[in-house]
Design a protein around this motif. Sequence first.
Motif, PDB file in Angstrom:
ATOM      1  N   SER A 247      46.999  33.974  44.185  1.00  0.00           N
ATOM      2  CA  SER A 247      46.815  35.388  43.864  1.00  0.00           C
ATOM      3  C   SER A 247      46.634  35.576  42.359  1.00  0.00           C
ATOM      4  CB  SER A 247      48.014  36.203  44.346  1.00  0.00           C
ATOM      5  OG  SER A 247      48.090  36.224  45.749  1.00  0.00           O
ATOM      6  N   TYR A 248      47.470  34.912  41.573  1.00  0.00           N
ATOM      7  CA  TYR A 248      47.351  35.070  40.120  1.00  0.00           C
ATOM      8  C   TYR A 248      46.095  34.395  39.583  1.00  0.00           C
ATOM      9  CZ  TYR A 248      51.643  37.584  39.352  1.00  0.00           C
ATOM     10  OH  TYR A 248      52.601  38.564  39.339  1.00  0.00           O
ATOM     11  N   LEU A 249      45.689  33.297  40.191  1.00  0.00           N
ATOM     12  CA  LEU A 249      44.441  32.649  39.780  1.00  0.00           C
ATOM     13  C   LEU A 249      43.256  33.588  39.993  1.00  0.00           C
ATOM     14  CD1 LEU A 249      42.830  30.097  38.907  1.00  0.00           C
ATOM     15  CD2 LEU A 249      42.714  29.499  41.339  1.00  0.00           C
ATOM     16  N   PHE A 250      43.177  34.157  41.187  1.00  0.00           N
ATOM     17  CA  PHE A 250      42.055  35.048  41.492  1.00  0.00           C
ATOM     18  C   PHE A 250      42.141  36.344  40.679  1.00  0.00           C
ATOM     19  CE2 PHE A 250      41.342  32.103  44.838  1.00  0.00           C
ATOM     20  CZ  PHE A 250      40.036  32.283  45.275  1.00  0.00           C
ATOM     21  N   ALA A 251      43.356  36.840  40.441  1.00  0.00           N
ATOM     22  CA  ALA A 251      43.507  38.071  39.666  1.00  0.00           C
ATOM     23  C   ALA A 251      43.034  37.887  38.231  1.00  0.00           C
ATOM     24  CB  ALA A 251      44.967  38.528  39.684  1.00  0.00           C
ATOM     25  N   GLN A 252      43.219  36.698  37.698  1.00  0.00           N
ATOM     26  CA  GLN A 252      42.792  36.447  36.330  1.00  0.00           C
ATOM     27  C   GLN A 252      41.296  36.183  36.216  1.00  0.00           C
ATOM     28  OE1 GLN A 252      45.609  33.241  35.479  1.00  0.00           O
ATOM     29  NE2 GLN A 252      46.672  34.566  34.016  1.00  0.00           N
ATOM     30  N   LEU A 253      40.690  35.616  37.265  1.00  0.00           N
ATOM     31  CA  LEU A 253      39.304  35.161  37.133  1.00  0.00           C
ATOM     32  C   LEU A 253      38.264  35.980  37.893  1.00  0.00           C
ATOM     33  CD1 LEU A 253      39.742  31.273  37.209  1.00  0.00           C
ATOM     34  CD2 LEU A 253      39.386  32.776  35.238  1.00  0.00           C
ATOM     35  N   LEU A 254      38.667  36.810  38.842  1.00  0.00           N
ATOM     36  CA  LEU A 254      37.661  37.569  39.582  1.00  0.00           C
ATOM     37  C   LEU A 254      36.850  38.511  38.683  1.00  0.00           C
ATOM     38  CD1 LEU A 254      39.186  38.456  43.086  1.00  0.00           C
ATOM     39  CD2 LEU A 254      37.233  36.982  42.563  1.00  0.00           C
ATOM     40  N   PRO A 255      37.473  39.209  37.699  1.00  0.00           N
ATOM     41  CA  PRO A 255      36.635  40.010  36.794  1.00  0.00           C
ATOM     42  C   PRO A 255      35.594  39.153  36.069  1.00  0.00           C
ATOM     43  CG  PRO A 255      38.927  40.669  36.610  1.00  0.00           C
ATOM     44  CD  PRO A 255      38.908  39.420  37.447  1.00  0.00           C
ATOM     45  N   TRP A 256      35.980  37.941  35.672  1.00  0.00           N
ATOM     46  CA  TRP A 256      35.033  37.029  35.007  1.00  0.00           C
ATOM     47  C   TRP A 256      33.894  36.661  35.947  1.00  0.00           C
ATOM     48  CZ3 TRP A 256      34.777  31.688  36.498  1.00  0.00           C
ATOM     49  CH2 TRP A 256      33.880  30.933  35.735  1.00  0.00           C
ATOM     50  N   VAL A 257      34.231  36.405  37.213  1.00  0.00           N
ATOM     51  CA  VAL A 257      33.199  36.084  38.210  1.00  0.00           C
ATOM     52  C   VAL A 257      32.204  37.225  38.324  1.00  0.00           C
ATOM     53  CG1 VAL A 257      32.814  35.697  40.680  1.00  0.00           C
ATOM     54  CG2 VAL A 257      34.673  34.502  39.508  1.00  0.00           C
ATOM     55  N   ARG A 258      32.674  38.443  38.177  1.00  0.00           N
ATOM     56  CA  ARG A 258      31.812  39.619  38.321  1.00  0.00           C
ATOM     57  C   ARG A 258      31.185  40.049  36.999  1.00  0.00           C
ATOM     58  NH1 ARG A 258      34.812  44.159  41.738  1.00  0.00           N
ATOM     59  NH2 ARG A 258      32.640  44.777  42.137  1.00  0.00           N
ATOM     60  N   GLY A 259      31.323  39.212  35.964  1.00  0.00           N
ATOM     61  CA  GLY A 259      30.691  39.509  34.688  1.00  0.00           C
ATOM     62  C   GLY A 259      31.424  40.543  33.863  1.00  0.00           C
TER      63      GLY A 259
END
Length: 717
Positions: free
Chosen positions: A501-513
């Motif tokens: 959860s914390y991995l995705f919370a930190q990186l999903l905005p980056w994935v979406r630019g």
Amino acid sequence: MGHLITLATSLNQWALDFQGNYERIIQSIAIAKQRGATLRVGPELEIPGYGCYDHFLEGDTVLHSWEVLAKILAGEDTMGIVCDIGMPVMHKNVVYNCRIIVHNKQILLIRPKMWLANDGNYREMRYFTPWMKHREWEDHYLPRIIQAVTKQAKVPFGDCVISTVDTCIGIELCEELFTPASPHILMGLDGVEIFTNSSGSHHELRKLYTRVELIKEATLKLGGVYLYANQQGCDGDRLYYDGCAMIAMNGHIVAQGSQFSLNDVEVVTATIDIEDVRAHRMSRSRGIQAAGSAAYHRIEVPFALSGGKFGEIDGERTLGLEVSLQEAKFHRPEEEIALGPACWLWDYLRRSRTQGYFVPLSGGIDSCATAVIVYSMCRLIAEAATRADKQVIADARRIVGEPDDSSYLPSDPREFCNRIFHTCYMGTENSSAETRKRAKDLAQAIGSYHVDLNMDSIVTSVRDLFAFVTGAKPQFRAHGGTAAENLALQNIQARLRMVLSYLFAQLLPWVRGRQGGLLVLGSANVDESLRGYLTKYDCSSADINPIGGISKTDLKKFIAYAEGAFDLPILKSFLDAVPTAELEPISETYVQADEADMGMTYDELSVFGRLRKVEKCGPYSMFTKLVHEWGAILSPLQIAEKVKHFFFEHARNRHKMTTLTPSYHAESYSPDDNRFDLRPFLYPSRFPWQFRKIDQVAAVLPDRSNLGPTADKTKTD
């Protein structure tokens, strides 16, 4: 008849935000004056914010409060209006929670709080001292920064009232309304006609009714006008202050503000006729009591509240005014859940300056409720944007990364939800196709950015690592493993979900630019925390939790409400599903179910929780109460087993409550160890003395139950 324009304000203040708090105070005074008001009342400790907690022990907090007050007095804002403003004051080296009454750039009175809130969520006596000299006052020598503005060296400090040309004003502070011997009673007998109350009262499900009835009752027998101002919003902690500023007269509500709002400033006004108060007080018994009452010191101010548009003009009186009486407005509990946590989440999001929220959707009702509350927040944002609320629009643009001069409007809740809300289904071999589909369908219905993954490879890697190091490979109970193996294999799945959860919370905005990160939301309800039915540091561990103070029973009612109110048909499938953790293998003869695992129902947990916390019951007194309440369907021996089982599980899992995710406080039996439920976390969990007494009494009590099908259904396995 002479008329008064009176008002109460609800401000969304923030602890230690002196600049923002100052601006909101000034805005509220300006709105009050625009409406012709001559008396303005603000919430408790509005200059520093109510939730400063141990920062009230710092000299800086008192200093900056004086600096803000000096800035208020230096301007033209207090000209032509009496303002009741809250801040801490040090008098003779003692810190008090005070109201500062000001008019025309002068301080009229500093009124310290006499009865402090010191239970439940409140620890005011940790920071402040109560003023114990009732009806007494002293000189308070002002700091030089105030003397430079007001040209006053000293002002009255203590339990006094304000006497204007046309009426008399008395001051109460929050808890003083709730005490049996409230100050307004004696003040009213001494001729005070208008009472102000500045409050920092938090939201709790079904609590508002008590507050409204106390405000109405304050002037029903006594007569008078009661102005109630309350903080509204998240002040920086677990509490949501739910506003609902009110003006009451002679036992009737004449004006009421919103209970839940995204507005930073809300001003509630009413025009009343002070002669109505005098007419209400004509009873002979009241007159006899008043004639013998002790006198308050009156601070005289050459100003008439009834002057201007609605009062006396050049010695002549205006026509009489018909005061509009109204019924108090209350939200149903399911509506409170839809609105309160949603407003709290919005304040947290915009003030933390993060880019959104992340929730691991399990396909169960708890994470579903969390997601729907976020969607409710998005609906409130869209409604505010449609009303052209500048503050909400500006905050929304900043959060989603739009420039200030953008034309973007968050007017579509699903579109805005897609920008700020991210969900993920983390399946394993123990997950079902039904929960995966429910999670996906819910995400699609509310518009969240959803991802779906299978984490079996990660779980297998951890399991293989343990086998490589120890030479022993743990198995599930269904495959012949022990209880210890079975529990460990369940817990590793839950804890890995927290890491992911914390991995995705930190990186999903980056994935979406995009830049920044997301806050992880927890989804453990109050009953699971009370029972300890959660894995320590699993996906219930998060940044904040909007449902951590809400019972499973109330969450189900909320979901049923949201299905129709939010047009989300998918929610019915969550209501119909059996609650399950899905951490053990499913077989033809076994499907994991929460209530079976817990050994008690969620409804029973709510009862246990209220008796333990609200009714202050230990094991034995809880047993004796339930013998009367449940005796028609359960035998004394069955009730004894249920009570002992609850206290055993609560005690042995109490350590988990020390690490609970900070949760929105909504329930009077919350087990939150950090603020609300101050109890040990190491217990003699088998309570030998207490349980033995329960067994002795249960063995001799008559069995009044009907030992038919009804009793069998509630029997503990």
